[in-house]
Design a protein around this motif. Structure first.
Motif, PDB file in Angstrom:
ATOM      1  N   ALA A  24       0.836  -1.199   0.000  1.00 16.49           N
ATOM      2  CA  ALA A  24       0.000   0.000   0.000  1.00 16.49           C
ATOM      3  C   ALA A  24       0.873   1.252   0.000  1.00 16.49           C
ATOM      4  CB  ALA A  24      -0.896   0.000   1.230  1.00 16.49           C
ATOM      5  N   PRO A  25       0.671   2.132  -0.963  1.00 18.16           N
ATOM      6  CA  PRO A  25       1.463   3.358  -1.010  1.00 18.16           C
ATOM      7  C   PRO A  25       0.884   4.417  -0.063  1.00 18.16           C
ATOM      8  CG  PRO A  25      -0.048   3.324  -2.843  1.00 18.16           C
ATOM      9  CD  PRO A  25      -0.216   2.010  -2.114  1.00 18.16           C
ATOM     10  N   LEU A  26       1.745   5.250   0.447  1.00 15.90           N
ATOM     11  CA  LEU A  26       1.320   6.405   1.227  1.00 15.90           C
ATOM     12  C   LEU A  26       0.864   7.460   0.236  1.00 15.90           C
ATOM     13  CD1 LEU A  26       1.096   7.734   4.018  1.00 15.90           C
ATOM     14  CD2 LEU A  26       3.403   8.623   3.669  1.00 15.90           C
ATOM     15  N   VAL A  27      -0.416   7.846   0.301  1.00 13.32           N
ATOM     16  CA  VAL A  27      -0.980   8.783  -0.671  1.00 13.32           C
ATOM     17  C   VAL A  27      -1.500  10.069  -0.035  1.00 13.32           C
ATOM     18  CG1 VAL A  27      -1.532   7.009  -2.386  1.00 13.32           C
ATOM     19  CG2 VAL A  27      -3.219   7.608  -0.646  1.00 13.32           C
ATOM     20  N   LEU A  28      -1.687  10.053   1.297  1.00 13.07           N
ATOM     21  CA  LEU A  28      -2.181  11.240   1.987  1.00 13.07           C
ATOM     22  C   LEU A  28      -1.232  11.627   3.116  1.00 13.07           C
ATOM     23  CD1 LEU A  28      -5.975  10.320   2.507  1.00 13.07           C
ATOM     24  CD2 LEU A  28      -5.011  11.821   0.747  1.00 13.07           C
ATOM     25  N   LEU A  82      -1.272  -4.648  17.960  1.00 11.92           N
ATOM     26  CA  LEU A  82      -1.707  -4.977  16.603  1.00 11.92           C
ATOM     27  C   LEU A  82      -1.407  -3.831  15.641  1.00 11.92           C
ATOM     28  CD1 LEU A  82      -3.008  -7.366  15.191  1.00 11.92           C
ATOM     29  CD2 LEU A  82      -5.218  -6.284  15.551  1.00 11.92           C
ATOM     30  N   LYS A  83      -1.562  -2.592  16.112  1.00 11.13           N
ATOM     31  CA  LYS A  83      -1.223  -1.434  15.268  1.00 11.13           C
ATOM     32  C   LYS A  83       0.249  -1.500  14.873  1.00 11.13           C
ATOM     33  CE  LYS A  83      -2.653   2.655  16.697  1.00 11.13           C
ATOM     34  NZ  LYS A  83      -3.147   3.756  17.556  1.00 11.13           N
ATOM     35  N   LYS A  84       1.092  -1.906  15.791  1.00 15.89           N
ATOM     36  CA  LYS A  84       2.526  -2.022  15.503  1.00 15.89           C
ATOM     37  C   LYS A  84       2.771  -3.084  14.422  1.00 15.89           C
ATOM     38  CE  LYS A  84       6.276  -0.262  17.343  1.00 15.89           C
ATOM     39  NZ  LYS A  84       6.673   1.028  16.844  1.00 15.89           N
ATOM     40  N   LYS A  85       2.101  -4.217  14.525  1.00 10.51           N
ATOM     41  CA  LYS A  85       2.242  -5.275  13.517  1.00 10.51           C
ATOM     42  C   LYS A  85       1.716  -4.803  12.163  1.00 10.51           C
ATOM     43  CE  LYS A  85       1.936  -9.121  16.731  1.00 10.51           C
ATOM     44  NZ  LYS A  85       1.125 -10.230  17.221  1.00 10.51           N
ATOM     45  N   ALA A  86       0.628  -4.050  12.184  1.00  8.12           N
ATOM     46  CA  ALA A  86       0.034  -3.555  10.936  1.00  8.12           C
ATOM     47  C   ALA A  86       0.979  -2.602  10.209  1.00  8.12           C
ATOM     48  CB  ALA A  86      -1.298  -2.872  11.231  1.00  8.12           C
ATOM     49  N   GLU A  87       1.756  -1.843  10.965  1.00  8.48           N
ATOM     50  CA  GLU A  87       2.717  -0.915  10.349  1.00  8.48           C
ATOM     51  C   GLU A  87       3.716  -1.656   9.469  1.00  8.48           C
ATOM     52  OE1 GLU A  87       4.551   1.330  13.503  1.00  8.48           O
ATOM     53  OE2 GLU A  87       2.663   2.331  14.017  1.00  8.48           O
ATOM     54  N   ASN A  88       4.041  -2.908   9.826  1.00  4.82           N
ATOM     55  CA  ASN A  88       5.006  -3.692   9.050  1.00  4.82           C
ATOM     56  C   ASN A  88       4.538  -3.982   7.630  1.00  4.82           C
ATOM     57  OD1 ASN A  88       6.822  -3.793  11.186  1.00  4.82           O
ATOM     58  ND2 ASN A  88       5.937  -5.677  11.982  1.00  4.82           N
ATOM     59  N   MET A  89       3.212  -3.937   7.396  1.00  6.49           N
ATOM     60  CA  MET A  89       2.713  -4.158   6.035  1.00  6.49           C
ATOM     61  C   MET A  89       2.131  -2.865   5.465  1.00  6.49           C
ATOM     62  SD  MET A  89      -0.657  -6.472   6.547  1.00  6.49           S
ATOM     63  CE  MET A  89      -2.039  -5.874   7.499  1.00  6.49           C
ATOM     64  N   ASN A  90       2.520  -1.746   6.079  1.00  4.30           N
ATOM     65  CA  ASN A  90       2.109  -0.414   5.630  1.00  4.30           C
ATOM     66  C   ASN A  90       0.597  -0.204   5.741  1.00  4.30           C
ATOM     67  OD1 ASN A  90       3.578   1.867   5.042  1.00  4.30           O
ATOM     68  ND2 ASN A  90       3.011   1.845   2.893  1.00  4.30           N
ATOM     69  N   PHE A  91       0.011  -0.788   6.766  1.00  2.38           N
ATOM     70  CA  PHE A  91      -1.413  -0.614   7.058  1.00  2.38           C
ATOM     71  C   PHE A  91      -1.509   0.525   8.070  1.00  2.38           C
ATOM     72  CE2 PHE A  91      -5.563  -2.060   8.878  1.00  2.38           C
ATOM     73  CZ  PHE A  91      -6.280  -2.098   7.701  1.00  2.38           C
ATOM     74  N   THR A  92      -1.433   1.745   7.554  1.00  5.81           N
ATOM     75  CA  THR A  92      -1.414   2.935   8.388  1.00  5.81           C
ATOM     76  C   THR A  92      -2.277   4.021   7.750  1.00  5.81           C
ATOM     77  OG1 THR A  92       0.531   3.821   7.260  1.00  5.81           O
ATOM     78  CG2 THR A  92       0.950   2.482   9.216  1.00  5.81           C
ATOM     79  N   VAL A 102      -3.127  -3.091  -3.777  1.00  2.00           N
ATOM     80  CA  VAL A 102      -2.782  -4.245  -2.947  1.00  2.00           C
ATOM     81  C   VAL A 102      -3.647  -5.471  -3.228  1.00  2.00           C
ATOM     82  CG1 VAL A 102      -1.723  -2.939  -1.077  1.00  2.00           C
ATOM     83  CG2 VAL A 102      -4.172  -3.369  -1.026  1.00  2.00           C
ATOM     84  N   GLY A 103      -4.408  -5.427  -4.287  1.00  2.00           N
ATOM     85  CA  GLY A 103      -5.214  -6.585  -4.640  1.00  2.00           C
ATOM     86  C   GLY A 103      -6.340  -6.838  -3.660  1.00  2.00           C
ATOM     87  N   THR A 104      -6.772  -8.072  -3.610  1.00  2.00           N
ATOM     88  CA  THR A 104      -7.920  -8.464  -2.800  1.00  2.00           C
ATOM     89  C   THR A 104      -7.670  -8.187  -1.327  1.00  2.00           C
ATOM     90  OG1 THR A 104      -8.361 -10.213  -4.389  1.00  2.00           O
ATOM     91  CG2 THR A 104      -9.452 -10.396  -2.241  1.00  2.00           C
TER      92      THR A 104
END
Length: 179
Positions: A24-28, A82-92, A102-104
């Motif tokens: 996931a790209p950072l767009v905002l 969980l927020k910390k783990k999510a950051e590893n896949m750019n879920f921010t 990022v597909g499905t």
């Protein structure tokens, strides 16, 4: 494989998403997120639903996410580890989780189809998301039925109880009716 998932995988391939490298790209920027949160009616409506959903998400070890119609994450909160783990896949906040990047995934697919969607572990198109389960429901304009964004619950696949999501989304529907 469910037909909605299969169709999403086909769209993911057409978008050129790479199953092992999709990210996931950072767009905002933070300023753009803040502006969206303060000026768009969609977010002010969504914000009224957050306290109850956030409490449920934290209590159950999940994240609650709100995105706009483009899949851009405007709000993310919940369990701190969980927020910390999510950051590893750019879920921010500020990243785009549309199918074209990022597909499905539950949010991107629910935005693409206009229907609620749960994506479990390996159903995600990109491998970095295979440890997660996400459930999203599009938020639609009641007058036009146009998709304005989505609300999403995300957790690690091995701690998710199947009955959790219907209960949380039922509380969302009840909150919408009382708003």
């Amino acid at each position: 494989m469910r037909s909605l998932t299969y169709q999403s995988w086909e769209r993911s391939i057409r978008h050129g998403v790479h199953p092992t490298k999709g990210r996931a790209p950072l767009v905002l920027s933070q300023d753009e997120i803040q502006e969206y949160q303060t000026t768009h009616t969609f977010f002010s409506f969504s914000e009224s639903l957050l306290p109850k959903l956030k409490e449920s998400a934290i209590d159950s070890g999940h994240l609650i996410v709100i995105c706009n119609h483009k899949g851009e994450l405007l709000y993310l909160d919940g369990n701190a580890s969980l927020k910390k783990k999510a950051e590893n896949m750019n879920f921010t906040a500020g990243t785009s989780w549309s199918e074209s990047y990022v597909g499905t995934n539950a949010m991107g697919t629910s935005l693409a189809t206009g229907v609620p969607m749960q994506v479990f572990a390996g159903e995600h198109f990109c491998q970095p998301v295979h440890n997660w389960v996400c459930s999203a429901s599009p938020i639609k304009d009641p007058a036009t039925q146009k998709v304005l964004g989505a609300v999403n619950l995300t957790g690690i696949w091995d701690v998710v109880h199947p009955s959790l999501y219907p209960l949380l989304f039922q509380s969302l529907k009840q909150s919408k009716k009382s708003s």
